[in-house]
Structure formats: C-alpha cells, structure tokens
Design a protein around this motif. Structure first.
Motif, mmCIF file in Angstrom:
data_model
loop_
_atom_site.group_PDB
_atom_site.id
_atom_site.type_symbol
_atom_site.label_atom_id
_atom_site.label_comp_id
_atom_site.label_asym_id
_atom_site.label_seq_id
_atom_site.Cartn_x
_atom_site.Cartn_y
_atom_site.Cartn_z
ATOM 1 N N THR A 58 7.048 8.269 10.892
ATOM 2 C CA THR A 58 7.813 9.092 9.961
ATOM 3 C C THR A 58 9.283 8.702 9.938
ATOM 4 O O THR A 58 9.928 8.738 8.890
ATOM 5 N N GLU A 134 8.592 12.271 0.444
ATOM 6 C CA GLU A 134 9.968 12.381 0.908
ATOM 7 C C GLU A 134 10.136 13.586 1.831
ATOM 8 O O GLU A 134 9.642 14.678 1.558
ATOM 9 N N THR A 135 10.849 13.387 2.932
ATOM 10 C CA THR A 135 11.223 14.477 3.828
ATOM 11 C C THR A 135 12.742 14.467 3.989
ATOM 12 O O THR A 135 13.429 13.550 3.514
ATOM 13 N N GLU A 136 13.263 15.476 4.661
ATOM 14 C CA GLU A 136 14.724 15.600 4.807
ATOM 15 C C GLU A 136 15.070 15.708 6.285
ATOM 16 O O GLU A 136 14.921 16.762 6.901
ATOM 17 N N HIS A 137 15.503 14.590 6.849
ATOM 18 C CA HIS A 137 15.911 14.570 8.247
ATOM 19 C C HIS A 137 17.286 13.908 8.327
ATOM 20 O O HIS A 137 17.919 13.653 7.293
ATOM 21 N N SER A 141 13.454 8.901 6.427
ATOM 22 C CA SER A 141 12.221 9.524 6.924
ATOM 23 C C SER A 141 11.241 9.761 5.784
ATOM 24 O O SER A 141 11.634 9.896 4.629
ATOM 25 N N GLY A 143 7.030 11.655 5.183
ATOM 26 C CA GLY A 143 5.823 12.271 5.708
ATOM 27 C C GLY A 143 4.623 11.584 5.090
ATOM 28 O O GLY A 143 4.759 10.718 4.210
ATOM 29 N N THR A 206 4.281 16.164 8.408
ATOM 30 C CA THR A 206 5.659 16.023 7.927
ATOM 31 C C THR A 206 6.543 15.178 8.822
ATOM 32 O O THR A 206 7.505 14.584 8.340
ATOM 33 N N THR A 209 11.633 17.388 9.745
ATOM 34 C CA THR A 209 12.154 17.627 8.395
ATOM 35 C C THR A 209 12.678 19.044 8.235
ATOM 36 O O THR A 209 12.257 19.970 8.940
ATOM 37 N N THR A 212 11.099 21.440 2.394
ATOM 38 C CA THR A 212 11.426 20.818 1.103
ATOM 39 C C THR A 212 10.388 21.182 0.050
ATOM 40 O O THR A 212 9.222 21.446 0.366
ATOM 41 N N THR A 215 7.424 18.747 0.117
ATOM 42 C CA THR A 215 6.341 19.079 1.041
ATOM 43 C C THR A 215 5.444 20.156 0.451
ATOM 44 O O THR A 215 4.216 20.083 0.562
ATOM 45 N N HIS A 227 3.517 20.837 10.504
ATOM 46 C CA HIS A 227 4.914 20.908 10.062
ATOM 47 C C HIS A 227 5.858 21.085 11.243
ATOM 48 O O HIS A 227 5.573 21.793 12.204
#
Length: 306
Positions: A58, A134-137, A141, A143, A206, A209, A212, A215, A227
């Motif tokens: 990820t 798309e994930t938010e880290h 990143s 998923g 995920t 993250t 979002t 997700t 998650h």
C-alpha cells in the motif's frame, strides 16, 4: 476466499501484534497485502505457507515493507522458480527494487515490480480482478480491492425436466447460456431454467489512510472491508496529521459503503490488548459484523447469497 491476519499492529510491533500483513487465499491462488517486518515468521507460525504469486504494497513506510527483503531471500533459498509480481504505489517502483536489492544478490526467480495506478485493474484473474484505489496517507499510497465477477444464476433442474430437457449435456449448455433443441423440435431457452446472475465477493484493504470517498465507492457492498483504525476518539486529533483513521471513522466509511463486515486494523500500541473502546466507538456507527482481529485470526468470506 480465506483471510489470515498476519500483522495487525500500528507502526510498532508488540509482543501480541506484528506489523501490517494480510494473507488472502482464493481457490488455488495466494496473495499477500503488505509485508511488515517479521511477516515470513508469521506465515510459518500461522500455517499460510509461502506460496504467494502477488504482493500488494500500500505504501513504503517500514511497518508495511521491511519484511519483504527477508521473504524474497527465503524464496531464493527455497529455490523458488515461479515468478513474483509486486504491486506498489505510483512513483515507488525504483524504491521497491532497491529494497529487494539489499539482500545483496538478485533473486534466482523473476521479480516484476508494477506501479498500481489508482482506478486501474492491476491483476485480472480467472473470475476476478484486483483494482487499486486512491487512499490518503502521508506518502504515496494506494489500497486494493479484489472484486469477483458475477456468478451464473442457479439452474432449476426440476423445471428443466418438466420442460422435457433430458438429464445430461443439455443441462450444461443451458447453464452456459445456450438454448437447446429437444427431440420434438421445441426449443428451451436459458432464461426459462436459469435464475438471475448472482454477485461475487468483494474484499477491500485500505492500508494506512484517512477516511475517503474513494474508499466508500470501492467498498460498496463489500463482503469484508479491512480499514485503518489506528486511534480511538481519545486520540482523534492525532489521526488527521498522521494520515490515519479512528475506529469511528472507519466505521463511518463501512456504513456509508453498505459493507457487510468491517475489520479494524493497524491498532496503535497505546491500546495494547484493550481494543474494547475502539469496538464500542465503531459499533455506535456501524451495525454490520465488526471485528478487531488479532494476529493469526482467520476468516472465511462467504458469498453474499449464502
């Protein structure tokens, strides 16, 4: 489809929880999602075996990738011959290749590193596909979601026999969607004896993250959503700057997506073995099946209509 949780801790391992790794078995295929330090020992401890064809990373924080060099070396020692595919976030291919290179020699088997563009199908298999989302880290990143194709509708044998279809190959033809002609010249069509198509299963992982909308979209009707739930409400102010979610935020994603089951993972060491508060906060939002798995926990994902 069978899941084994190999590592459920946050960034730091504990005596009870290892760093992130999830093993997924589907039919004859084996997939590994993330590969934190010590993952290969977890694979031995919990009996998954090493027969993995694809590794899905990820992101490249150490608690998700530091087990990869050792595992690649072990495969080399075991004289692996089958190729290995590693999937990683866009812009990180060279870093993954360098990480594998720290073992000092090139593996004797083929290793192909692929960048997983969000929204794309990264693997297409027999009856399923694996998509990146798309994930938010705090870093690049993604998923991953394993989505099975719809299955054939149920074949009504009793109705077919009443229509005069003889037991045998014509049953299979009808189930494949082909019309058949009987000895008397009449024709039986598939829709007369085969029910509507049935959905396959959906597994969503995920990694780390923030909650979002992406997700929520990919996890629509998920049979299992795993998650990030690093924090409880008592540390909610830490979740946003560190790029993580609280248990309640994970539950909100699952609720909005209509997921059937939610597994809370990447639990911060500050909660130790006391995850009841996280589950309580999540249950206030999500009324589906909810788990905070321990390392070694196993889960069979049933079909939606079972």
């Amino acid at each position: 489809m069978h899941v084994t949780f190999l590592g459920t801790s946050g960034a730091i391992p504990t005596t009870e929880r290892n760093t992130s790794a999830v093993f997924l078995r589907r039919a004859g295929e084996r997939f590994l999602f993330d590969c934190g330090e010590g993952t290969q020992r977890q694979m031995m401890r919990y009996g998954t075996g090493f027969d993995v064809s694809h590794v899905f990373l990820t992101h490249l924080h150490g608690d998700h990738v530091l087990g990869l060099p050792g595992l690649c070396q072990t495969w080399d020692f075991n004289e692996r011959e089958l190729p290995l595919a590693i999937h990683t976030a866009p812009g990180t291919k060279s870093q993954v290749e360098a990480l594998i290179g720290v073992i000092g020699t090139r593996p004797s088997y083929t290793v192909a590193v692929h960048e997983a563009r969000p929204g794309s199908v990264v693997v297409r298999g027999d009856g399923y596909e694996i998509r990146a989302f798309e994930t938010e880290h705090r870093t690049r990143s993604v998923g991953y979601a394993l989505i099975e194709d719809d299955r054939k509708g149920r074949f009504d044998r009793e109705k077919a026999e009443k229509l005069g279809v003889p037991v045998g190959p014509k049953f299979s033809q009808l189930h494949r969607g082909e019309s058949v002609e009987l000895d008397d010249g009449s024709v039986v069509h598939p829709e007369q004896v085969v029910g509507p198509s049935r959905p396959g299963r959906r597994f969503v992982y995920t990694g780390d993250t923030r909650p979002t909308d992406t997700t929520v979209e990919i996890a629509q009707d998920a049979d299992l959503l795993i998650h990030d739930a690093t924090f409880g409400d008592d540390n909610a102010e830490r979740a946003r700057p560190t790029g993580h979610s609280t248990a309640a935020e994970a539950a909100t994603v699952a609720d909005r997506a209509g997921a059937r089951r939610l597994a809370l993972t990447h639990v911060s060491t500050r909660y130790g073995g006391h995850v009841a508060p996280l589950e309580r906060e999540a249950r206030e939002v999500f009324d589906g099946e909810l788990y905070t798995p321990d390392d070694g926990d196993e889960f069979d994902i049933p079909f939606p209509d079972e």
